[in-house]
Motif scaffolding. Structure first.
Motif, mmCIF file in Angstrom:
data_model
loop_
_atom_site.group_PDB
_atom_site.id
_atom_site.type_symbol
_atom_site.label_atom_id
_atom_site.label_comp_id
_atom_site.label_asym_id
_atom_site.label_seq_id
_atom_site.Cartn_x
_atom_site.Cartn_y
_atom_site.Cartn_z
ATOM 1 N N THR A 42 1.016 -1.115 -0.034
ATOM 2 C CA THR A 42 -0.173 0.098 -0.040
ATOM 3 C C THR A 42 0.789 1.221 0.024
ATOM 4 O O THR A 42 0.290 2.213 0.120
ATOM 5 C CB THR A 42 -0.884 0.092 1.175
ATOM 6 O OG1 THR A 42 -0.142 -0.297 2.428
ATOM 7 C CG2 THR A 42 -1.935 -1.266 1.047
ATOM 8 N N GLN A 43 2.344 1.246 0.250
ATOM 9 C CA GLN A 43 3.104 2.094 0.209
ATOM 10 C C GLN A 43 4.263 1.697 -0.403
ATOM 11 O O GLN A 43 4.845 0.576 -0.309
ATOM 12 C CB GLN A 43 3.582 2.457 1.560
ATOM 13 C CG GLN A 43 4.242 3.726 1.724
ATOM 14 C CD GLN A 43 4.527 4.119 3.083
ATOM 15 O OE1 GLN A 43 3.877 3.474 4.232
ATOM 16 N NE2 GLN A 43 5.198 5.189 3.168
ATOM 17 N N ASP A 45 8.248 3.492 -1.692
ATOM 18 C CA ASP A 45 9.089 4.521 -1.361
ATOM 19 C C ASP A 45 10.137 4.370 -2.425
ATOM 20 O O ASP A 45 10.869 3.277 -2.399
ATOM 21 C CB ASP A 45 9.654 4.571 0.093
ATOM 22 C CG ASP A 45 10.589 5.702 0.252
ATOM 23 O OD1 ASP A 45 10.019 6.802 0.477
ATOM 24 O OD2 ASP A 45 11.657 5.468 0.166
ATOM 25 N N ASP A 61 9.104 -1.303 -0.171
ATOM 26 C CA ASP A 61 7.569 -1.509 -0.307
ATOM 27 C C ASP A 61 7.082 -2.036 1.161
ATOM 28 O O ASP A 61 8.103 -2.690 1.570
ATOM 29 C CB ASP A 61 7.175 -2.072 -1.523
ATOM 30 C CG ASP A 61 7.292 -3.587 -1.248
ATOM 31 O OD1 ASP A 61 6.682 -4.496 -0.510
ATOM 32 O OD2 ASP A 61 7.876 -4.273 -2.368
#
Length: 169
Positions: A42-43, A45, A61
């Motif tokens: 969900t994230q 970087d 991630d």
């Protein structure tokens, strides 16, 4: 009948050929971001530091992460896994070819969800050139750069590190 040894490409020639598969920087990053999404992240970087020979890129991630066995398989060219119909990759080459198209050293560290164990492996073209061996190198947590350890401390489960960015610079 076995093939004559002269017809078998050396590890350094073969990996050199795989580096030239036509990835642009943005496409290579997108290929790895696709892997993050497939892992349920969900994230994601993405950080890049452009500083001559000390340049690097990280893609981290918060997806499901990988066990040591899963990571080792993911680092293998032509790795085997189940692919869904909407996966972009299907041949076990994407992460490695996308990454190595941009850098000479690829390190991937991962921590499976619910575990405190971090495993890491590296493809290093300098090692391959010296040994002419097709092998990934295990990396201990102690050997991981601070920028990678920091990403794990922030809750990211998989961190891809590109170093020696000879194609970008």
């Amino acid at each position: 009948m076995s093939k004559p040894e002269a017809s078998i490409p050396s590890a350094k020639r073969l990996i050199g050929s795989l580096r030239d598969m036509g990835y642009e920087f943005a496409t290579a990053v997108a290929d790895l971001v696709d892997n993050c999404i497939e892992a349920g992240a969900t994230q994601v970087d993405i950080q890049a530091e452009f500083d001559g020979d000390d340049s690097w890129v990280t893609i981290a991630d918060n997806g499901s992460g990988m066990t040591k066995v899963q990571l080792r398989e993911a680092m293998r060219y032509g790795s085997e896994r189940d692919y869904s119909d909407d996966d972009l990759g299907k041949f076990g080459l994407g992460m490695k070819t996308a990454s190595m198209s941009q850098c000479r050293r690829l390190t991937v560290s991962s921590q499976p969800k619910g575990s405190s164990t971090i495993s890491a492996y590296s493809w290093d073209l300098e090692h391959i050139a010296k040994t002419d061996r097709w092998e990934i190198l295990p990396v201990t947590v102690k050997e991981l750069p601070a920028k990678v350890k920091d990403k794990h401390a922030e809750g990211f489960r998989t961190v891809v590190l590109w170093e020696q960015l000879d194609r970008i610079l």
